[in-house]
Design a protein around this motif. Structure first.
Motif, PDB file in Angstrom:
ATOM      1  N   GLY A  44       0.771  -1.238   0.000  1.00  0.00           N
ATOM      2  CA  GLY A  44       0.000   0.000   0.000  1.00  0.00           C
ATOM      3  C   GLY A  44       0.801   1.286   0.000  1.00  0.00           C
ATOM      4  O   GLY A  44       2.011   1.294   0.174  1.00  0.00           O
ATOM      5  N   LEU A  45       0.058   2.356  -0.219  1.00  0.00           N
ATOM      6  CA  LEU A  45       0.631   3.706  -0.170  1.00  0.00           C
ATOM      7  C   LEU A  45       0.114   4.419   1.070  1.00  0.00           C
ATOM      8  O   LEU A  45      -1.071   4.330   1.405  1.00  0.00           O
ATOM      9  CB  LEU A  45       0.230   4.516  -1.405  1.00  0.00           C
ATOM     10  N   HIS A  46       1.024   5.150   1.716  1.00  0.00           N
ATOM     11  CA  HIS A  46       0.641   5.945   2.879  1.00  0.00           C
ATOM     12  C   HIS A  46       0.321   7.380   2.451  1.00  0.00           C
ATOM     13  O   HIS A  46       0.586   7.776   1.305  1.00  0.00           O
ATOM     14  CB  HIS A  46       1.787   5.964   3.890  1.00  0.00           C
ATOM     15  N   VAL A  47      -0.188   8.142   3.419  1.00  0.00           N
ATOM     16  CA  VAL A  47      -0.729   9.468   3.120  1.00  0.00           C
ATOM     17  C   VAL A  47       0.196  10.327   2.248  1.00  0.00           C
ATOM     18  O   VAL A  47      -0.231  10.882   1.237  1.00  0.00           O
ATOM     19  CB  VAL A  47      -1.049  10.228   4.430  1.00  0.00           C
ATOM     20  N   ARG A  48       1.468  10.421   2.638  1.00  0.00           N
ATOM     21  CA  ARG A  48       2.317  11.368   1.891  1.00  0.00           C
ATOM     22  C   ARG A  48       2.491  10.927   0.437  1.00  0.00           C
ATOM     23  O   ARG A  48       2.530  11.777  -0.463  1.00  0.00           O
ATOM     24  CB  ARG A  48       3.684  11.528   2.579  1.00  0.00           C
ATOM     25  N   GLY A  66      -6.794   0.644  -6.431  1.00  0.00           N
ATOM     26  CA  GLY A  66      -6.532   0.399  -5.012  1.00  0.00           C
ATOM     27  C   GLY A  66      -7.806   0.494  -4.202  1.00  0.00           C
ATOM     28  O   GLY A  66      -8.886   0.763  -4.722  1.00  0.00           O
ATOM     29  N   GLN A  67      -7.645   0.267  -2.926  1.00  0.00           N
ATOM     30  CA  GLN A  67      -8.777   0.303  -2.022  1.00  0.00           C
ATOM     31  C   GLN A  67      -8.431   1.183  -0.836  1.00  0.00           C
ATOM     32  O   GLN A  67      -7.359   1.007  -0.232  1.00  0.00           O
ATOM     33  CB  GLN A  67      -9.026  -1.118  -1.533  1.00  0.00           C
ATOM     34  N   ARG A  68      -9.319   2.108  -0.503  1.00  0.00           N
ATOM     35  CA  ARG A  68      -9.036   3.008   0.619  1.00  0.00           C
ATOM     36  C   ARG A  68      -9.499   2.385   1.921  1.00  0.00           C
ATOM     37  O   ARG A  68     -10.617   1.903   1.993  1.00  0.00           O
ATOM     38  CB  ARG A  68      -9.810   4.309   0.438  1.00  0.00           C
ATOM     39  N   TYR A  69      -8.641   2.407   2.933  1.00  0.00           N
ATOM     40  CA  TYR A  69      -9.114   1.972   4.249  1.00  0.00           C
ATOM     41  C   TYR A  69      -8.345   2.684   5.359  1.00  0.00           C
ATOM     42  O   TYR A  69      -7.246   3.197   5.147  1.00  0.00           O
ATOM     43  CB  TYR A  69      -9.043   0.453   4.407  1.00  0.00           C
ATOM     44  N   HIS A  90      -6.190  13.478   2.668  1.00  0.00           N
ATOM     45  CA  HIS A  90      -6.211  12.057   2.284  1.00  0.00           C
ATOM     46  C   HIS A  90      -5.894  11.182   3.489  1.00  0.00           C
ATOM     47  O   HIS A  90      -4.849  10.518   3.527  1.00  0.00           O
ATOM     48  CB  HIS A  90      -5.196  11.795   1.167  1.00  0.00           C
ATOM     49  N   GLY A  91      -6.775  11.187   4.468  1.00  0.00           N
ATOM     50  CA  GLY A  91      -6.530  10.450   5.705  1.00  0.00           C
ATOM     51  C   GLY A  91      -6.908   8.986   5.597  1.00  0.00           C
ATOM     52  O   GLY A  91      -7.850   8.529   6.233  1.00  0.00           O
TER      53      GLY A  91
END
Ligand SMILES: Cc1cc2nc3c(=O)[nH]c(=O)nc-3n(C[C@H](O)[C@H](O)[C@H](O)COP(=O)(O)OP(=O)(O)OC[C@H]3O[C@@H](n4cnc5c(N)ncnc54)[C@H](O)[C@@H]3O)c2cc1C
Length: 477
Positions: A44-48, A66-69, A90-91
Motif C-alpha cells: 500500500g501507499l501511505h498518506v504522503r 486500489g482500495q481506501r481503508y 487524504h486520511g
C-alpha cells in the motif's frame, strides 16, 4: 548523451524518471529484469505518497486500482483506531499491490517520454568532470550527465562508488508467498490466532475473493547467504509445519520469496555525479509498510533538484540538499522500525513496554504523532527559523477556483498569493504565481517548492525576493 541514467526500474527509479521528464530531462531507466516482478512486496501507499500522486495528477489511476481503508495496527501491530483530525485531505491507506504501483509508475514514465530498457544490467561505472559512464552487462557503454542508483538494497551502484552502508545485519529471515490453502478459513483463523500468541512473524491472509488463495508469511529455519534465491515449496511447507503444526494443505504456489530484517543507511547519498535513492540508500524491516513510500518520496525530493542542475538554474548547494534533507528522514524511519521490532519481541520487558505504549496510544495526540511519522506527513526539512509551516509539506486545500494540488501537476514552484500584491517576475519560467484564496489557509501568501514543501510564508515582496533565489536560483533580468 543522456541527461540522467536511472539504474533500477522499481518504484523509486520509475517515480524519479517521471519527475525528471516533467522538466524535459533526457532520461534512460536501466532495469536488469526482463519482465516486471510477480512477487508482491508492498501492499500500500501511505498518506504522503498518496498526496504526491495527487500533486502530479496521478491519483485517479491509483484510486482505480486500489482500495481506501483506515486501518489500525500500523505501529508494531498495536491495534488502535485511526486518529481523528490528521493534517491531510487524504486520511487513509491506499491498499494497492507493489506490482500495480510499479505498472502505473512505468506507464506514467513512458507516457512522459522516459526510455525504459528492461533486461539491461549495469555492471560498472566511472565518472569524470562532465559525465558518468555506465558499463552494461552486454558490453556496451552509456554516458549521461548524472546517474542515480535506484537499484535496491544490494545496490551495485552504491558498491561501485564505495559508499558505506553501516547498520545491523539480518538476524531473522522470513518466507513470504502466495498459494492455495485446502484448510477451511475458520481453521486458518483459529490456528493463526493461537500461533501468533508466541510468533508474530507468522500470518495468512486471503488474497482475492475467497477462492482459497492466501498470502502467507512464516519464519525461515535460518538466515541464507542469498536472499534473492526464492525458497522451495517444500521448504515453505516444512516451515509451516514447524511453526503452526500444520501446512493447511497448501498447494499451487503462485510465487515464493524470502526477506530479512537488516537495517542499514548509506553514509552519503551523493558522490559527484552519482546519487542514491530508495532501498539503494536505506533498508529496514517492512514494519509499518514504509520502504516503498520512502523511496517514492526520495525521488520526489531529488527529481526537481537534478532537473534544476541540468537546466542550469540550480542555486549553489541545491543538489546537496537532497542528502541533507532526506538522510535524516530515512534515519528516523530506520529508528521507528527498530523500535517496532523491539516492541514485537515476546520477552517480558518488551511486552511490558508494548502494553505501556498501547495505553499511551489511547491519547489521541500520541496516536496521531505515530501515524504522522509512519505516513511521513510530519516530515519537516530544516529551512531555518520561521513560521510553523516552513519546511513542512502543505496539505491540499480547497481554493475558490479548484484545489491547491491541482496547480502542481507540472512540478514547478508555486506562489499562492491571497493578497494579490506579490510578484515572481524574474522567475516566471520556474515559479507559477496564483492569486486565489482558501478558507483553510490563515497566512497571506506561501511559496512552495516543486515538492510541495513550504519555502516561505509572508506578505512582504522584499522578503520574498530574498527567498526565491535560495530555491530557484538567480532571477532573469
Ligand atoms: C515482505 C515485504 C513487504 C513490504 N511491504 C511494504 C509496504 O507495505 N509498504 C512499503 O512502503 N514498503 C514495503 N516494503 C519495502 C518495499 O518493497 C521496498 O522498499 C521497495 O521495493 C523499494 O523500491 P526501490 O525501487 O528503491 O527498490 P527495488 O524495488 O528493489 O527496485 C530495484 C530495481 O533495480 C533493479 N536492479 C538491481 N540491480 C540492477 C543493476 N545492476 N542494473 C539494472 N537494474 C538493477 C532490480 O531488478 C529492481 O527492479 C516491503 C518489503 C518486503 C520485503
Amino acid at each position: 548523451m543522456f541527461d540522467v541514467t536511472v539504474v533500477g526500474g522499481g518504484p523509486t527509479g520509475l517515480m524519479l524518471a517521471g519527475e525528471l521528464r516533467l522538466h524535459g530531462a533526457h532520461v534512460v531507466v536501466l532495469e536488469r529484469d526482463a519482465e516486471p516482478p510477480k512477487v508482491v512486496r508492498s501492499l500500500g501507499l501511505h498518506v504522503r505518497s498518496i498526496e504526491v500522486m495527487d500533486q502530479r495528477g496521478l491519483l485517479e489511476r491509483f484510486l482505480e486500482h486500489g482500495q481506501r481503508y483506515k486501518l489500525g495496527g500500523y505501529f508494531a501491530g498495536i491495534n488502535k483506531p485511526w486518529p481523528e483530525r490528521m493534517d491531510t485531505a487524504h486520511g487513509y491507506i491506499l491498499g494497492i499491490p507493489q506490482t500495480s504501483t510499479e505498472r502505473l509508475l512505468a506507464e506514467h514514465a513512458a507516457e512522459a517520454g522516459a526510455d525504459l530498457r528492461r533486461g539491461t544490467e549495469l555492471v560498472g561505472l566511472s565518472q569524470d568532470e562532465d559525465a558518468v559512464t555506465a558499463d552494461l552487462a552486454d558490453g556496451t557503454r552509456l554516458r549521461s550527465r548524472y546517474l542515480v542508483g535506484c537499484d535496491g538494497g544490494r545496490s551495485t551502484v552504491r558498491k561501485l562508488v564505495g559508499v558505506g552502508f553501516p547498520g545491523e545485519p539480518t538476524r531473522h529471515e522470513t518466507l513470504l508467498g502466495v498459494m492455495e490453502l485446502a484448510a477451511a478459513p475458520e481453521e486458518v483463523t483459529a490456528v493463526m490466532t493461537e500461533v501468533r500468541r508466541t510468533q508474530l512473524r507468522f500470518g495468512a491472509g486471503p488474497v482475492g475473493d475467497g477462492d482459497g488463495l492466501y498470502r502467507v508469511v512464516v519464519p525461515a529455519a535460518g538466515v541464507t547467504e542469498d536472499r534473492a534465491a526464492p525458497p522451495t515449496f517444500e521448504e515453505f511447507r516444512q516451515q509451516l509445519r514447524a511453526t503452526a503444526g500444520t501446512d493447511f494443505g497448501v498447494h499451487s504456489p503462485r510465487w515464493l520469496s524470502r526477506f530479512g530484517d537488516a537495517t542499514r543507511l548509506a553514509e552519503r547519498y551523493r558522490v559527484g555525479r552519482v546519487l542514491l535513492a530508495g532501498d539503494a540508500a536505506h533498508i529496514h524491516p517492512p514494519l509499518g509498510g514504509q520502504g516503498l513510500n520512502l523511496g517514492i518520496q526520495d525521488a520526489f525530493n531529488l527529481g526537481w533538484k537534478l532537473a534544476a542542475e541540468l537546466g542550469g538554474w540550480a542555486p549553489d548547494g541545491l543538489l546537496d540538499s537532497y542528502h541533507t534533507e532526506r538522510h535524516p528522514v530515512a534515519a528516523d524511519v530506520l529508528d521507528n522500525t527498530r523500535a517496532q521490532t523491539a516492541l514485537m519481541a515476546l520477552d517480558p520487558g518488551p511486552q511490558a513496554a508494548r502494553r505501556l505504549l498501547s495505553e499511551l496510544m489511547d491519547f489521541e495526540d500520541v496516536n496521531r504523532h505515530l501515524i504522522e511519522k509512519i505516513t511521513a506527513v510530519s516530515v519537516r526539512y530544516d529551512f531555518g527559523e520561521g513560521h510553523r509551516l516552513l519546511g513542512r509539506r502543505l496539505r491540499d486545500v480547497e481554493l475558490r477556483r479548484g484545489h491547491l494540488y491541482g496547480l502542481m501537476h507540472r512540478g514547478r514552484g508555486l506562489l499562492l498569493d491571497q493578497t494579490g500584491r506579490l510578484s515572481v517576475a524574474g522567475w516566471t519560467d520556474r515559479v507559477d504565481h496564483v492569486v486565489d484564496a482558501s478558507a483553510e489557509l490563515d497566512v497571506p501568501a506561501l511559496l512552495l517548492r516543486p515538492d510541495g514543501h513550504v519555502a516561505w510564508v509572508g506578505d512582504d515582496q522584499q522578503e520574498l525576493l530574498t527567498r526565491l533565489p535560495r530555491w530557484f536560483g538567480a532571477g532573469m533580468g
